[in-house]
Design a protein around this motif. Structure first.
Motif, PDB file in Angstrom:
ATOM      1  N   MET A 348       0.925  -1.119  -0.110  1.00 55.93           N
ATOM      2  CA  MET A 348       0.108  -0.008  -0.015  1.00 55.93           C
ATOM      3  C   MET A 348       0.890   1.278   0.043  1.00 55.93           C
ATOM      4  O   MET A 348       0.563   2.115  -0.706  1.00 55.93           O
ATOM      5  N   LYS A 349       2.011   1.198   0.683  1.00 56.93           N
ATOM      6  CA  LYS A 349       2.818   2.338   0.696  1.00 56.93           C
ATOM      7  C   LYS A 349       3.505   2.488  -0.598  1.00 56.93           C
ATOM      8  O   LYS A 349       3.618   3.840  -1.118  1.00 56.93           O
ATOM      9  N   ASP A 350       3.895   1.358  -1.247  1.00 55.32           N
ATOM     10  CA  ASP A 350       4.403   1.440  -2.391  1.00 55.32           C
ATOM     11  C   ASP A 350       3.439   2.114  -3.577  1.00 55.32           C
ATOM     12  O   ASP A 350       3.701   3.240  -4.235  1.00 55.32           O
ATOM     13  N   MET A 351       1.991   1.745  -3.577  1.00 52.34           N
ATOM     14  CA  MET A 351       1.120   2.326  -4.295  1.00 52.34           C
ATOM     15  C   MET A 351       0.813   3.841  -4.151  1.00 52.34           C
ATOM     16  O   MET A 351       0.556   4.273  -5.031  1.00 52.34           O
ATOM     17  N   MET A 352       1.090   4.074  -3.001  1.00 52.30           N
ATOM     18  CA  MET A 352       0.846   5.589  -2.865  1.00 52.30           C
ATOM     19  C   MET A 352       2.336   6.368  -3.081  1.00 52.30           C
ATOM     20  O   MET A 352       2.284   7.579  -3.077  1.00 52.30           O
ATOM     21  N   ASP A 353       3.378   5.478  -3.273  1.00 51.14           N
ATOM     22  CA  ASP A 353       4.536   6.279  -3.451  1.00 51.14           C
ATOM     23  C   ASP A 353       4.583   6.969  -4.848  1.00 51.14           C
ATOM     24  O   ASP A 353       4.497   6.384  -5.833  1.00 51.14           O
TER      25      ASP A 353
END
Lengths: 546, 162
Positions: A348-353
């Motif tokens: 999820m963090k990657d997706m928002m990165d």
């Protein structure tokens, strides 16, 4: 264990000890008391008998003397018929000097008429006694003398008569004297032993002749009629609900029996004094016993409490140890969902990165959040099961389905561990088994220990077969593995504390020794069958109700 | 554009497998997923991989067996073990079987990426080393610089390797 349990143990112990000590003591006391009573009673009977006998003998002697007194008069060479009044008066004086009991004296001719009389009832002179029983007996049955029963007679006053007969100058004559029963009574009560007993004299028909006012009145029927078989004897009769012991002696001179019975106070005081002493000594001994028993039991229960506490601590430690042995499996169980959480969160963090330029919509996050949620609860489930296993709980005496208990361990604790270790669980349950009342928490611990060992022993693909069956009145659980098995030497040591075949740091060597203790405390047995290369089978035999 | 690094990921946790695959793809890896040992073995014979991420405890064919098969099928492949069983023993055992590294779950993504990078470098180094050795051998075996000599040397080397 609760305070109530130990209070019960203490009470039960005290009761048991009191029973073991007091019952024999009480039996002894009762036995000796009975023996003592019997002995005393026998002594008293003998004493009573000897009183009756000696009184009767004395009284016999007294009557004989009176007869002799009278006989002496009639055999007096100076005696002639009919005697003059002065002579009779002089005789009366002489008799009264012999005994105060003499009342009067009379002379009878052969027809039974009292021709001469001296005494307080001059009206009796010239009376005809020819039809009186005593006169007829003297005349017809040719008796030398007679002593009559007490009767009222012409004078209407209780008295009795002694009479002697002679043939003087071919003439049948009788000299008779009457005796005052009151004087007789005074005489009897002055005899030796009279203060201990009530004395009465009854005739052969059972009417009182002389009697102490405490138990009767002259000429009334006596409640006691002594048997005739023996001259002397002691008997017991029940009168108005109380048992009365009396001694009797039939007199030789008259057809009378002298009866002695204890006057109330006699003897009782002596016995109760002795008995009081006995009771007091018994009480002191029992009190001493009670103090010792209570003191010892308290001490024993205290020791029991300490030993139970130590045992519980050890059990808890062993439980923790077996959890330690579970830890490898548990780590896998927890680390996997943790890895999912970590990955999903990272994704999820990657997706928002911004560097990936995905610009995700919020709802795209939902499946990942769900996955995290699910993983969290997987962890939670594991820790909860572990806690419920480690937490010490008191015995819950409810009926349990043994198969559910086994399944909770097999599926709940070790299910995934076995699946990933490629171990197949084969359940061979006997569905007809009744419920089991036992400490399931402890039983679960034993199952965890055995299954842990089985999994370790198999180390790779294999099979564990769990069978339940009924063996007489016992439940039989057999856990067979396809592991490497044990040598006979290993089997011998398997239940010893700190014995382990695992590598250093892997096993504590406590699991099976504690299991052994648990199964024993549950009233069962634990056995093992094993051979190298052929796997091991652990067999638990438990009572259905513990 | 250089070829993507080809990674095989083997894990029986679907959620884990999906998310790690996605994250590695986002970072430019060519990812193949295997949900169990059997699938992994299937892929191992069907495709070429540079690296593999391998779970140990799995139903059926377990991680160690997959490791052995992968190492046999792929000469230069480096395997990184990912497992929840964080025990030293299994780490040592896997290293003996030829695993490159051992990462206990859960881990930091940076740590994984670093390990993947090291593993790839190691793989390349090994490939180069082996290729160098091969080249040397060919040079030694080849008689003269003629094409025929080189061909003969290559054939001999193949026979030797078989």
């Amino acid at each position: 264990m609760s305070r109530k349990y130990y209070r019960d143990v203490r009470r039960r112990n005290i009761a048991r000890l009191l029973l073991t000590y007091f019952v024999p003591l009480l039996i002894l006391i009762i036995y000796f008391n009975y023996q003592y009573d019997a002995l005393v009673e026998e002594g008293r009977r003998l004493h009573l008998k000897s009183i009756a006998e000696s009184q009767a003998n004395t009284f016999d002697l007294f009557l004989t003397e009176r007869l002799v007194n009278l006989g002496n008069l009639i055999d007096d060479p100076k005696f002639h018929v009919p005697p003059e009044p002065e002579m009779l008066a002089a005789y009366l004086e002489k008799l009264k000097r012999n005994s105060e009991a003499f009342v009067d004296i009379g002379y009878f001719d052969s027809t039974g008429i009292q021709t001469n009389y001296a005494g307080p009832f001059p009206a009796l002179e010239e009376r005809n006694y020819g039809s009186e029983e005593w006169f007829r007996q003297l005349k017809d049955e040719k008796k030398e003398f007679i002593i009559t029963d007490i009767y009222l007679g012409f004078r209407q006053k209780p008295h009795f008569t002694i009479a002697v007969r002679r043939i003087i100058s071919d003439q049948f004559v009788v000299l008779r004297a009457t005796l005052d029963p009151e004087k007789i009574y005074e005489y009897i009560t002055s005899l030796e032993g009279a203060n201990e007993v009530y004395v009465s004299i009854v005739n052969s028909e059972g009417y009182y002749q002389v009697v102490t006012p405490h138990i009767g009145i002259s000429l009334e029927a006596s409640s006691i009629i002594p048997p005739r078989e023996n001259r002397i004897g002691v008997e017991e009769i029940r009168l108005k609900g109380t048992s009365i012991t009396y001694a009797y002696t039939w007199l030789k001179t008259a057809d009378w029996a002298l009866i002695s019975q204890w006057s109330q106070a006699t003897g009782e005081g002596l016995i109760s004094g002795f008995k009081l002493q006995m009771i007091l000594i018994s009480l002191v001994v029992m009190l001493g016993l009670l103090v010792i028993i209570v003191f010892r039991t308290r001490k024993l229960v205290q020791m029991q409490i300490e030993s139970d506490r130590a045992k519980a601590q050890l059990e808890h430690a062993a439980k923790l140890a077996s959890v330690g042995e579970l830890a490898a499996g548990i780590a896998h169980e927890i680390n996997n969902p943790l890895a999912i959480i970590s990955e999903e969160a990272g994704l999820m963090k990657d997706m928002m990165d911004p560097q990936f330029k995905l610009n995700p919509k919020l709802e795209e996050m939902t499946p990942h959040l769900d996955a995290i949620h699910e993983a969290v609860f997987r962890c939670c489930d594991i820790t909860r099961k572990l806690l419920s296993f480690v937490r010490r709980t008191d015995v819950d005496p409810k009926p349990h389905d043994i198969h559910k208990v086994i399944d909770s361990v097999v599926d709940g604790f070790l299910g995934r561990e076995m699946a990933v270790s490629n171990i197949v669980i084969s359940k061979n349950y006997d569905a007809s088994l009744p419920t089991v009342v036992t400490d399931t928490n402890q039983l679960q611990q034993v199952l965890v220990n055995i299954l842990n060992n089985a999994v370790d022993s198999i180390a790779g693909p294999g099979k564990i077969t769990i069978s339940t069956s009924r063996q007489d009145e016992f439940l039989r659980i057999a856990i067979a593995d396809t592991g490497k098995g044990m040598t006979p030497e290993q089997v011998d040591k398997i239940f010893l504390p700190f014995y382990t075949t695992k590598q250093v740091g892997k096993g504590t060597g406590l699991g099976l020794s504690v299991s052994y203790g648990i199964i024993k405390s549950l009233g069962g047995k634990i056995m093992v069958e094993s051979a190298p290369g052929r796997g091991s089978t652990f067999i638990l035999v438990l009572p259905f109700r513990h | 554009m250089p070829d993507k690094i080809k990674v095989l990921i083997v894990d029986d946790e679907v959620k884990f497998l999906d998310s790690i695959a996605q994250r590695l793809e986002m970072r430019g890896f060519d990812v193949t997923k295997a949900i169990n040992g059997e699938e992994a073995v299937k892929w191992a014979t069907a495709r070429k991989f540079d690296l593999a991420l391998l779970d140990l405890k799995m139903p059926g064919i377990d991680g160690k067996q997959v490791l052995e098969i992968l190492k046999k099928e792929h000469k230069y492949l480096e395997v990184i073990i990912l497992t929840g069983h964080g025990s030293l023993d299994s780490a040592v055992e896997c290293t003996k079987l030829g695993a490159f590294s051992y990462l206990p779950k859960p881990y930091e993504i940076d740590k994984l990426l670093e390990t993947l990078k090291e593993a790839y470098e190691a793989r390349m180094r090994k490939k180069f080393e082996l290729d160098g050795i091969r080249l040397q051998k060919i040079q030694q075996l080849a008689t003269g610089n003629s094409a025929l000599g080189i061909l003969r040397a290559l054939r001999e080397l193949d026979n030797e390797e078989k």
